[in-house]
Design a protein around this motif. Structure first.
Motif, PDB file in Angstrom:
ATOM      1  N   ASP A 146      -7.204   4.862   3.179  1.00 53.51           N
ATOM      2  CA  ASP A 146      -6.206   4.574   2.142  1.00 53.51           C
ATOM      3  C   ASP A 146      -6.790   4.342   0.755  1.00 53.51           C
ATOM      4  OD1 ASP A 146      -4.025   4.768   3.841  1.00 53.51           O
ATOM      5  OD2 ASP A 146      -4.090   2.656   4.391  1.00 53.51           O
TER       6      ASP A 146
ATOM      7  N   LYS B 251       0.725   4.918  -1.840  1.00 46.33           N
ATOM      8  CA  LYS B 251       0.421   6.044  -0.949  1.00 46.33           C
ATOM      9  C   LYS B 251       1.596   6.985  -0.787  1.00 46.33           C
ATOM     10  CE  LYS B 251      -1.376   6.851   3.737  1.00 46.33           C
ATOM     11  NZ  LYS B 251      -1.795   6.168   5.004  1.00 46.33           N
TER      12      LYS B 251
ATOM     13  N   THR C 122       0.829  -1.201   0.000  1.00 46.40           N
ATOM     14  CA  THR C 122       0.000   0.000   0.000  1.00 46.40           C
ATOM     15  C   THR C 122       0.868   1.258   0.000  1.00 46.40           C
ATOM     16  OG1 THR C 122      -1.792  -1.128   1.162  1.00 46.40           O
ATOM     17  CG2 THR C 122      -1.795   1.265   1.231  1.00 46.40           C
ATOM     18  N   SER C 123       1.974   1.202   0.738  1.00 48.47           N
ATOM     19  CA  SER C 123       2.876   2.345   0.826  1.00 48.47           C
ATOM     20  C   SER C 123       3.496   2.685  -0.518  1.00 48.47           C
ATOM     21  CB  SER C 123       3.981   2.060   1.847  1.00 48.47           C
ATOM     22  OG  SER C 123       4.906   3.109   1.916  1.00 48.47           O
TER      23      SER C 123
ATOM     24  N   PHE D 214      -4.289   3.967  -4.259  1.00 47.51           N
ATOM     25  CA  PHE D 214      -3.882   4.480  -2.949  1.00 47.51           C
ATOM     26  C   PHE D 214      -3.180   5.840  -3.060  1.00 47.51           C
ATOM     27  CE2 PHE D 214      -3.274  -0.255  -2.624  1.00 47.51           C
ATOM     28  CZ  PHE D 214      -4.435  -0.498  -1.914  1.00 47.51           C
ATOM     29  N   ASN D 215      -3.071   6.360  -4.264  1.00 48.44           N
ATOM     30  CA  ASN D 215      -2.266   7.558  -4.513  1.00 48.44           C
ATOM     31  C   ASN D 215      -3.049   8.828  -4.164  1.00 48.44           C
ATOM     32  OD1 ASN D 215      -0.801   9.702  -5.604  1.00 48.44           O
ATOM     33  ND2 ASN D 215      -0.125   8.531  -7.377  1.00 48.44           N
ATOM     34  N   PRO D 216      -2.704   9.510  -3.068  1.00 51.93           N
ATOM     35  CA  PRO D 216      -3.444  10.709  -2.677  1.00 51.93           C
ATOM     36  C   PRO D 216      -3.215  11.896  -3.613  1.00 51.93           C
ATOM     37  CG  PRO D 216      -1.519  10.440  -1.270  1.00 51.93           C
ATOM     38  CD  PRO D 216      -1.600   9.205  -2.129  1.00 51.93           C
TER      39      PRO D 216
END
Length: 288
Positions: free
Chosen positions: A209, A90, A86-87, A123-125
């Motif tokens: 997320d 993100k 996920t990181s 997950f990319n803000p």
């Protein structure tokens, strides 16, 4: 145009450095592309495609995810790497998108994802900084969506190989298996947890997320015949998760004698068949 390259190191939101390469030429056309790699594939794999785009006046950024390639210095450091899959979306993908936009404030920014790159896009803000997305064989990894022997291999990968080898080494030793780059332990543990579930990564959906429903930009999603890593069914599934985007799904013609499979899109032999078409979509919204 002569293409220049510049190697950079940027910080992600969680304070980790990742390695970035910038491709550019003197005559910019105010277009930017960020390439988000497949799992364990080094950014240098995409250099021929990046060179081609940069030769057309586009500024291109490739990068290695945290724990991969030039974003990690040693196996000792890899064993200490704690970020998960996920990181990668993100923090890592988001950081490169933000950096590319900051360097090219007035440019149109397109994201090109390969395989897992299209999964972690959700997950990319910083998705609001992106104007278009091209997904190359980005898919679900649920093992039952793979037919025959490929389904068995996926089951073994999620249930046996990753859980057995990762604790022994402190990371996933992909190179010893002849697969791809070695991978961080938390990254593969999360990846395996997704692959066991019918809804793959969406099984673990949380509001903080998961941004799939918030993304509202044009997406061109490609799948390819004889791609055992991303069968059409799995690419369809992921494309359907971007429910509020304008998704165009294309399955490469099976009758074409030359087939790219999972990795061929980024090889120079597909310049005329695929590179120019997709670049035209970025620039004009039309495929040749």
């Amino acid at each position: 145009m002569e293409v220049q390259k510049k190697e950079l190191s940027i910080q992600t939101a969680n304070g980790k450095p990742i390695a970035v390469t910038k491709f550019f030429s003197k005559n910019s056309i105010n277009q930017v592309i960020v390439i988000s790699s497949a799992t364990g594939v080094l950014q240098k794999y995409y250099s021929h495609f990046a060179d081609f785009c940069a030769s057309k006046g586009i500024v291109v950024y490739t990068f290695d995810y945290g724990g991969i390639g030039k974003s990690i210095s040693s196996l000792v450091e890899l064993k200490k790497h704690v970020e998960n899959l996920t990181s990668w979306g993100k923090n890592d993908q988001a950081a490169v998108v933000a950096f590319a936009k900051e360097e090219n404030l007035d440019a149109t920014l397109s994201l090109i994802t390969h395989s897992v790159g299209g999964q972690i896009f959700g997950f990319n803000p910083n998705h609001l900084l992106i104007d278009k997305v091209i997904m190359i064989a980005s898919q679900s990894g649920y093992w039952k969506d793979f037919e025959g022997f490929h389904g068995i291999k996926m089951w073994l990968f999620w249930y046996v190989i990753i859980p057995t080898l990762t604790p022994l080494f402190g990371y996933f030793p992909s190179k010893k298996l002849g697969l791809f780059e070695n991978l961080p332990k938390n990254m593969v543990f999360e990846w395996a947890s997704w692959g066991k579930k019918k809804d793959y990564l969406m099984h673990f959906k949380n509001e903080s997320d998961y941004l799939f429903e918030d993304i509202r930009i044009p997406i061109l999603a490609w799948s390819f015949p004889k791609d055992s890593f991303a069968p059409k069914k799995t690419v369809d599934w992921l494309a359907n998760q971007y429910v509020n985007s304008q998704v165009t799904r294309i399955h490469y013609p099976a009758e074409n004698q030359k087939q790219p499979g999972h990795f061929g899109f980024f090889k120079r032999s597909f310049k005329e068949l695929l590179w120019e078409k997709n670049l035209n979509w970025i620039l004009t919204n039309n495929l040749l």
